[in-house]
Write a protein that holds these residues in place. Sequence first.
Motif: not given
Length: 96
Positions: A5-17
């Motif tokens: 969302p910003l140059d200094t902020w990273t967010t990750r959502l991952q799923m394992l099935y």
Amino acid sequence: MEVSPLDTWTTRLQMLYSGHRDAFPNSTTYAQGSVSPYTVFDLSSRVDIGPGALSIGIENLFDNYYFPVRSQYPALNDSYTPGRGRNVTLSYEVTW
């Protein structure tokens, strides 16, 4: 899925099935047990703050009760243990 969302902020959502497997019906031989399906979500976020970065990670975000494949396929009662519940990690990292 990863977003910044910003140059200094990273967010990750991952799923394992892990899907269903029953290649050896009614077998009690080691490594031939059936495997029930399960789904696990993990979330991580990192933001630059001051001279470092603040990170938070949440494994098994929804606190799903499940048995990992490595616990199910041996077909041995003593190895049938549930996966880890929700686990939260918070860290601050400075690189120099």
